[in-house]
Write an enzyme that holds these catalytic residues in place. Structure first.
Site, PDB file in Angstrom:
ATOM      1  N   GLN A  56       0.835  -1.197   0.000  1.00  0.00           N
ATOM      2  CA  GLN A  56       0.000   0.000   0.000  1.00  0.00           C
ATOM      3  C   GLN A  56       0.873   1.252   0.000  1.00  0.00           C
ATOM      4  O   GLN A  56       1.890   1.311   0.678  1.00  0.00           O
ATOM      5  CB  GLN A  56      -0.898  -0.022   1.236  1.00  0.00           C
ATOM      6  CG  GLN A  56      -1.920   1.088   1.312  1.00  0.00           C
ATOM      7  CD  GLN A  56      -2.745   0.977   2.591  1.00  0.00           C
ATOM      8  OE1 GLN A  56      -2.765  -0.073   3.230  1.00  0.00           O
ATOM      9  NE2 GLN A  56      -3.403   2.055   2.969  1.00  0.00           N
ATOM     10  N   CYS A  98      -6.327   0.408   1.871  1.00  0.00           N
ATOM     11  CA  CYS A  98      -5.994  -0.969   2.249  1.00  0.00           C
ATOM     12  C   CYS A  98      -7.096  -1.916   1.781  1.00  0.00           C
ATOM     13  O   CYS A  98      -6.839  -3.086   1.474  1.00  0.00           O
ATOM     14  CB  CYS A  98      -5.776  -1.091   3.743  1.00  0.00           C
ATOM     15  SG  CYS A  98      -7.218  -0.629   4.750  1.00  0.00           S
ATOM     16  N   HIS A 119      -8.530  -1.916   9.589  1.00  0.00           N
ATOM     17  CA  HIS A 119      -7.586  -2.218   8.513  1.00  0.00           C
ATOM     18  C   HIS A 119      -8.034  -3.501   7.820  1.00  0.00           C
ATOM     19  O   HIS A 119      -8.362  -4.487   8.491  1.00  0.00           O
ATOM     20  CB  HIS A 119      -6.188  -2.386   9.120  1.00  0.00           C
ATOM     21  CG  HIS A 119      -5.078  -2.496   8.131  1.00  0.00           C
ATOM     22  ND1 HIS A 119      -4.809  -1.520   7.200  1.00  0.00           N
ATOM     23  CD2 HIS A 119      -4.165  -3.465   7.932  1.00  0.00           C
ATOM     24  CE1 HIS A 119      -3.756  -1.889   6.474  1.00  0.00           C
ATOM     25  NE2 HIS A 119      -3.355  -3.073   6.908  1.00  0.00           N
ATOM     26  N   ASN A 169      -1.421  -8.712   5.598  1.00  0.00           N
ATOM     27  CA  ASN A 169      -1.555  -7.276   5.810  1.00  0.00           C
ATOM     28  C   ASN A 169      -1.083  -6.561   4.537  1.00  0.00           C
ATOM     29  O   ASN A 169       0.051  -6.778   4.088  1.00  0.00           O
ATOM     30  CB  ASN A 169      -0.686  -6.858   7.009  1.00  0.00           C
ATOM     31  CG  ASN A 169      -0.857  -5.406   7.385  1.00  0.00           C
ATOM     32  OD1 ASN A 169      -1.276  -4.579   6.576  1.00  0.00           O
ATOM     33  ND2 ASN A 169      -0.508  -5.077   8.609  1.00  0.00           N
ATOM     34  N   TRP A 203       0.109  -3.811   4.116  1.00  0.00           N
ATOM     35  CA  TRP A 203       1.328  -3.034   4.316  1.00  0.00           C
ATOM     36  C   TRP A 203       2.586  -3.860   4.040  1.00  0.00           C
ATOM     37  O   TRP A 203       3.676  -3.316   3.910  1.00  0.00           O
ATOM     38  CB  TRP A 203       1.401  -2.512   5.750  1.00  0.00           C
ATOM     39  CG  TRP A 203       0.371  -1.473   6.064  1.00  0.00           C
ATOM     40  CD1 TRP A 203      -0.369  -0.755   5.176  1.00  0.00           C
ATOM     41  CD2 TRP A 203      -0.026  -1.036   7.355  1.00  0.00           C
ATOM     42  NE1 TRP A 203      -1.214   0.107   5.828  1.00  0.00           N
ATOM     43  CE2 TRP A 203      -1.029  -0.043   7.181  1.00  0.00           C
ATOM     44  CE3 TRP A 203       0.342  -1.372   8.655  1.00  0.00           C
ATOM     45  CZ2 TRP A 203      -1.643   0.614   8.254  1.00  0.00           C
ATOM     46  CZ3 TRP A 203      -0.273  -0.722   9.719  1.00  0.00           C
ATOM     47  CH2 TRP A 203      -1.247   0.259   9.517  1.00  0.00           C
TER      48      TRP A 203
END
Length: 609
Positions: free
Chosen positions: A90, A96, A267, A299, A301
């Site tokens: 991201q 997200c 998230h 995730n 990220w």
């Protein structure tokens, strides 16, 4: 046949097979051909390299330089060593939800090849650098059809780095290009800042997304419910669906707050695997029944993982053989992907989204659904009989002015899936029920199911219904809101779903003489049946009821093998002769004889409309 004709036929084939519509009438093959003939790289006039493509209004990230992949690395590629969920990271957008959906998509070859069509043809060719035209196209399912979105390859950068979604490998650009195409379709990059994963999953698949609140359904407290949910999640995963999950943030301060267990609130996570993991080592492990129900997440990220039991380097993995760990792809690195037991998943996550791929093919070994697709709209009008924007049930005077759709459940009981998708505004779905309705409802009926009002472009309901006729009422929360929607229903057998447009039977030349029709609704219930033939008292019956009125009749479903049926049968009739009786007949079959029984309770309502 020359190359131009081949390209045209290829595009026509894709459009016929998948009902692909070019976004804003931009043809990828025609534009690429023009660029190659002119020797110029494509510059998209509909999505220029300016702030209007980045923001609604104000620039929030400073000076942006748009660069082509060739300006960012010497050997750009669409894919480097294939495609995987680990490719995505991201960027400086709160999207997200979109990146998590892309991570799920990357694990499904059949799905990402729809979103990234003829990808080999779009890849950079080292042997023919002159064939590169700086143009790409991607496909998203929107409002009942696949939309082909063309973009150029100019990407926003700051200080020589991509601003938004990017890959682990600086040579790989598929994630950044897919994000740009999606941003173009949505209006600008800022339009992706905050969104709903369920919407992206539908856009990537054409499936139906079912959001689930894990806290409201008591999955933590009820072991049997938890086990049933795992089976449902496993089935969606095994049949090619996409799954996402999150932990609800209740305040602004909670958004993206990291918990002590390593998880992040507010998230979106992509679910990348669901399975039963075999415990034990060696040959004996194959003869043991010990298996853990487990789920793997990522995730967006690319970091910050679960640190509880069964996290990457936890002691629990010693209970699993090396071959089993290798089989399920356990890695010990901070790449954002991690395993946890399904019990821990239920204990920590609050929201789950299951995006099902609905099978409508008769050639499949799995369950085949019958799909009905209807396009409708909410439209305002001063005349209540024409107004179709009545708002939710809080607005009792206008709720039934919303569009109404009737469908039939033709089996004794059937699982029904209903999906409502709007173009612009939030919407929901509510229902009513009757056996023989032909005209629009003017009085609210018994509600058998409904969805909550949520901030999503799609809402979904899955419900088991008994045989009969049902009415769907799609509605916005507030009255007076206008917009278009797509309604899809899925049943085991055709449901004959259609809109109710007429308010009453048409007026004829006799209406003035006979008077305005009287509306009657008859409901029946019954007591245990008593046969007049005492020798048949112990024989099971198959009872049903028939209501007759002025040549029209309603017949209830047959109640199999019972002498104590619980009828809940309603019939709606428009009458001209209010003094004429309505016939209510109850039948039951015993062996080869049929008896008409009169022990029946009737509830009647008459009204002029």
């Amino acid at each position: 046949m020359d190359g131009n004709h081949e390209e045209a036929l290829t595009e026509l084939s894709f459009r016929l097979q998948g009902m692909v519509v070019p976004y804003e009438a931009q043809s990828f093959s025609a534009l690429r051909r023009q660029c190659r003939e002119n020797g110029r790289l494509f510059e998209d006039p509909l999505f220029p390299t300016s702030d209007q493509s980045l923001f609604y209004q104000n620039n929030r990230i400073g000076t942006v330089t748009w660069k082509r992949p060739k300006e960012l690395c010497s050997d750009p590629r669409l894919f480097v060593d294939g495609i995987s969920a680990h490719d995505l990271h991201q960027g400086q957008l709160g999207n997200c939800w979109f990146v998590a959906a892309c991570s799920s998509l990357a694990s499904r070859e059949a799905l990402w090849q729809k979103v990234i069509p003829d990808w080999k043809d779009q890849e950079w060719e080292e042997e023919k650098p002159e064939s590169y035209a700086g143009i790409f196209h991607f496909r998203f399912w929107r409002f009942g059809e696949w939309v082909d979105v063309v973009i150029d390859d100019r990407l926003p950068t700051v200080s020589g780095e991509l601003v938004y979604c990017h890959s682990n490998d600086s040579r790989e650009f598929w994630s950044a290009l897919v994000e740009k195409a999606y941003a173009k379709m949505c209006g600008c990059y800022e339009a992706l800042d905050g969104g709903n994963t369920a919407d992206a999953l539908v856009d990537f698949t054409g499936g139906v997304s079912e959001p689930m609140d894990l806290t409201e359904n008591l999955f933590k407290e009820d072991e049997e419910k938890c086990s049933e949910l795992f089976e449902r999640v496993l089935k969606v995963h095994d049949r090619g669906g996409l799954i996402s999950c999150s932990i609800k943030a209740t305040t602004a301060a909670d958004m993206e707050a990291k918990l002590s267990c390593g998880l992040v609130k507010g998230h979106a996570y992509a679910v990348t695997d669901v399975r039963r993991v075999r415990l034990g080592h060696g040959l004996m492990a194959y003869f043991r029944s010990d298996k853990l129900t487990m789920i793997r997440m990522r995730n967006p990220w690319g970091e910050k993982e679960w640190n509880g039991p069964w996290s990457d380097s936890s002691e629990e993995w010693k209970k699993v053989s090396n071959s089993e760990r290798e089989k399920i792809g356990v890695t010990v690195q901070d790449d954002g992907e991690f395993w946890m037991t399904f019990d821990d998943f239920i204990a920590n996550f609050t929201d789950l989204i299951l995006c099902r791929l609905i099978n409508t093919s008769y050639l499949s070994l799995h369950k085949t659904w019958e799909e009905a697709v209807i396009r409708g709209s909410w439209r305002c009008h001063d005349d209540p009989l024409i107004n179709r924007a009545g708002g939710c049930t809080n607005n009792k005077h206008s709720f039934l002015q919303n569009p109404q759709y009737v469908f039939d459940v033709k089996k004794p009981e059937d699982e029904v899936l209903i999906c409502l998708q709007q173009k612009d505004r939030r919407a929901t779905l509510r229902e009513g029920v009757e056996l023989n309705r032909t005209y629009r409802m003017h009085v609210t009926q018994q509600k058998v199911g409904g969805s909550a009002f949520i901030n999503s472009r799609s809402v979904f309901i899955r419900i088991d219904l008994k045989e009969g006729r049902y009415v769907i009422i799609p509605t916005t929360f507030d009255p007076g809101l206008e917009g278009d929607f797509l309604l899809r229903t899925f049943t085991d057998v055709p449901s004959d779903c259609r809109e109710l447009t007429l308010h009453e039977p048409p007026q004829t030349c006799w209406s003035g003489l006979c008077g305005y029709p009287l509306w009657s609704r008859r409901s029946t219930s019954s007591r245990p049946l008593e046969s007049q033939d005492k020798t048949l008292m112990e024989v099971a019956s198959d009872p049903y009821v028939i209501i007759r009125c002025e040549g029209e009749k309603v017949r209830s479903p047959v109640h199999k093998d019972t002498r104590s049926p619980d009828f809940d049968t309603k019939g709606l009739f428009y009458r001209k002769k209010s003094n004429q009786p309505i016939s209510i007949e109850l039948y039951h079959f015993t062996v080869t004889l049929c008896h008409c029984v009169t022990q029946l309770t009737v509830v009647a309502e008459d009204s002029f409309e």
